[in-house]
Design an enzyme around this catalytic site. Structure first.
Site, PDB file in Angstrom:
ATOM      1  N   HIS A   1       0.832  -1.203   0.000  1.00 30.07           N
ATOM      2  CA  HIS A   1       0.000   0.000   0.000  1.00 30.07           C
ATOM      3  C   HIS A   1       0.865   1.251   0.000  1.00 30.07           C
ATOM      4  O   HIS A   1       1.894   1.329   0.670  1.00 30.07           O
ATOM      5  CB  HIS A   1      -0.940   0.016   1.201  1.00 30.07           C
ATOM      6  CG  HIS A   1      -2.134   0.886   0.980  1.00 30.07           C
ATOM      7  ND1 HIS A   1      -2.088   2.253   1.060  1.00 30.07           N
ATOM      8  CD2 HIS A   1      -3.418   0.574   0.636  1.00 30.07           C
ATOM      9  CE1 HIS A   1      -3.288   2.762   0.807  1.00 30.07           C
ATOM     10  NE2 HIS A   1      -4.107   1.763   0.547  1.00 30.07           N
ATOM     11  N   HIS A   2       0.403   2.247  -0.762  1.00 29.79           N
ATOM     12  CA  HIS A   2       1.162   3.498  -0.893  1.00 29.79           C
ATOM     13  C   HIS A   2       1.247   4.251   0.433  1.00 29.79           C
ATOM     14  O   HIS A   2       2.122   5.101   0.617  1.00 29.79           O
ATOM     15  CB  HIS A   2       0.501   4.388  -1.948  1.00 29.79           C
ATOM     16  CG  HIS A   2       1.488   5.128  -2.799  1.00 29.79           C
ATOM     17  ND1 HIS A   2       2.640   5.704  -2.294  1.00 29.79           N
ATOM     18  CD2 HIS A   2       1.510   5.397  -4.133  1.00 29.79           C
ATOM     19  CE1 HIS A   2       3.307   6.296  -3.275  1.00 29.79           C
ATOM     20  NE2 HIS A   2       2.658   6.111  -4.388  1.00 29.79           N
ATOM     21  N   ALA A   3       0.367   3.954   1.373  1.00 27.86           N
ATOM     22  CA  ALA A   3       0.467   4.582   2.698  1.00 27.86           C
ATOM     23  C   ALA A   3       1.744   4.169   3.408  1.00 27.86           C
ATOM     24  O   ALA A   3       2.235   4.880   4.287  1.00 27.86           O
ATOM     25  CB  ALA A   3      -0.749   4.228   3.555  1.00 27.86           C
TER      26      ALA A   3
ATOM     27  N   VAL B   1       4.639   2.872   1.595  1.00 32.78           N
ATOM     28  CA  VAL B   1       5.834   2.929   0.747  1.00 32.78           C
ATOM     29  C   VAL B   1       5.688   4.036  -0.291  1.00 32.78           C
ATOM     30  O   VAL B   1       4.577   4.375  -0.707  1.00 32.78           O
ATOM     31  CB  VAL B   1       6.086   1.592   0.004  1.00 32.78           C
ATOM     32  CG1 VAL B   1       6.363   0.457   0.965  1.00 32.78           C
ATOM     33  CG2 VAL B   1       4.932   1.237  -0.925  1.00 32.78           C
TER      34      VAL B   1
ATOM     35  N   ASN C   1       6.304   8.495   2.838  1.00 29.92           N
ATOM     36  CA  ASN C   1       6.279   9.105   1.514  1.00 29.92           C
ATOM     37  C   ASN C   1       6.996  10.451   1.546  1.00 29.92           C
ATOM     38  O   ASN C   1       6.501  11.430   2.111  1.00 29.92           O
ATOM     39  CB  ASN C   1       4.834   9.289   1.043  1.00 29.92           C
ATOM     40  CG  ASN C   1       4.216   7.998   0.561  1.00 29.92           C
ATOM     41  OD1 ASN C   1       4.315   7.653  -0.613  1.00 29.92           O
ATOM     42  ND2 ASN C   1       3.581   7.266   1.483  1.00 29.92           N
TER      43      ASN C   1
END
Length: 464
Positions: free
Chosen positions: A138-140, A142, A307
């Site tokens: 999940h972009h949260a 990485v 991020n």
């Protein structure tokens, strides 16, 4: 516990049933190099041992109903590798189309937020005897750099590498009670007015300065100025992927011949392929396509969070027929956009994202998706293009030689194409992610990349 930054949390709030915000990667492996021979059980066991020593693989989300701030990361006390590593076989005959269709189905499934936000699918049955691994993170948790770093910790330069010592692993996120999460959130929210007073003066003059730069011709493209194509619509929950591999040495030859950067050549490859793809469909715009390019701010920003990125808008020169002229125009656009982006400040996006609230922002995103508003306003940007530098040496994933590593980023309503590129061991691996309702023939676009490189290489010879 570790509280998510506003930018990290925004990827949770932006996610809907049709806009899934995990980062994917497809790794193709030569299992003949595995010490002792390949078996799924042995690979899963090795993966479990190594992820136990990497805290980022073992943290999960936790929240409290009384929390006014963003959620937190905590260690998963019940971490079980069987919940994250899965085995599947590709349908016969096991070619690239069957592999891509299977991976598209995997990419179209949301991650379970009650567990650490990642999965790996081991895919067997490929026609050449290879084994593939489809990863989802999940972009949260990485960005491009941290995602590549987490995968790199599972890799080595030799097939038989020593296992990590759990005692040497970094400290985990720890635990947290609902009371601790709520109190910490209250204290954080109480300090927001002071932070707001600090960033407003830095932001209030951005629009006038942007307009002034645009008048002088040294501004990056403004949002909502991109031409509309069939790729710029409302997403469904379906995903389609495609991939291709290019000779990285040839890319560098083009770079050296024209005196530009690798990233300029990567954007020129995307532009050339998109020209062919859209022209074949008789929808090539007279105006240049606009891409947003993630830019790492690591080392430039002191803000917390996983991020560490900002976004740069740039023109792709897709309205220029000659490949040499197009590449030089892209290099000029990139230089202008990069300089303009740097003047905005490395922390601007991170600072403003701290004020994003889950209840309001999440509801607004769901309404935006349901009403199909992406098709009712000007296009913000046409696509996302990301370039991730990789190692120049052969790399082994849990003992298996990596033949290809295709990264694939998420897509968004109104910008239904993501092109992510990674260099690895003399090759340039290109992964494409889209929605089949917007790009039913995504392989046509992938297959246009080799021709785009050929025309740039011929232009480089002519220039030399």
């Amino acid at each position: 516990m570790q509280r998510l930054s506003g930018l990290d949390a925004s990827f949770l709030y932006l996610e809907t049933s049709t806009q899934l915000l995990h980062v994917c990667g497809l790794i193709v492996l030569d299992t003949s190099t595995v010490p002792g021979g390949y078996s799924y059980g042995r690979l899963k066991e090795e993966l479990g041992i190594r992820t136990e020593a990497i805290p980022s693989f073992r943290r999960k989300l936790q929240d409290s109903r009384f929390n006014l701030d963003h959620p937190v990361w905590v260690d998963d006390a019940d971490f079980d590798i069987d919940r994250h590593c899965h085995r599947v076989a590709v349908p016969a005959p096991g070619g690239r189309e069957e592999l891509a269709e299977l991976c598209g189905n995997i990419a179209g499934q949301p991650l379970d937020r009650a567990r650490p936000l990642w999965e790996m699918w081991v895919i067997e049955g490929l026609d050449d005897g290879s084994v593939a691994v489809m990863s989802k993170m999940h972009h949260a948790g990485v960005d491009g750099v941290t995602g590549a770093s987490m995968i790199a910790q599972l890799c080595s330069l030799e097939p038989d590498s020593p296992r990590p010592d759990p005692a040497d692993s970094a400290q985990g996120a720890g635990g947290a009670s609902s009371l601790e999460i709520a109190v910490g959130g209250l204290l954080s929210v109480a300090s927001r007015p002071v932070k707001l007073l600090q960033i407003i003066p830095r932001s209030v003059g951005l629009l006038p300065r942007w307009i002034d730069r645009a008048r002088r011709g040294d501004a990056m493209p403004a949002p909502f100025t991109a031409p509309r194509t069939s790729l710029n619509g409302t997403l469904t929950s379906h995903r389609t992927i495609a991939f291709t591999q290019l000779d990285f040495d040839l890319v560098k030859q083009v770079k050296n011949a024209f005196g530009v950067k690798v990233n300029d050549v990567v954007l020129a490859l995307c532009s050339g392929a998109l020209r062919t793809y859209l022209d074949t469909r008789r929808e090539l715009p007279d105006k240049s396509l606009v891409a947003i390019v993630p830019v790492s701010v690591r080392g430039k920003s002191d803000r917390p969070g996983t991020n560490q990125v900002s976004g740069m808008f740039t023109e792709l020169g897709s309205d220029i027929e000659d490949p040499a002229e197009r590449l030089l125009a892209i290099a000029e656009h990139n230089s202008t956009s990069k300089e303009h982006n740097e003047t905005l400040g490395a922390t601007l996006l991170q600072d403003w994202s701290q004020f994003i609230g889950q209840s309001v922002f999440g509801a607004a995103m769901r309404l935006y998706s349901t009403l199909g508003l992406a098709e009712r306003h000007p296009v913000v940007h046409n696509l996302v293009i990301s370039n991730v530098p990789g190692p120049t040496d052969p790399l082994y994933f849990l003992g298996a030689l990596i033949k290809a590593m295709y990264p694939m980023g998420p897509i968004f309503h109104g910008a239904g194409l993501n092109v992510t590129v990674m260099s690895l061991n003399g090759q340039l691996d290109i992964g494409l992610m889209s929605c089949p309702e917007l790009a039913p023939q995504l392989w046509d676009l992938a297959d246009a990349f080799p021709d785009a490189l050929d025309e740039l290489a011929k232009a480089a010879v002519t220039r030399a």
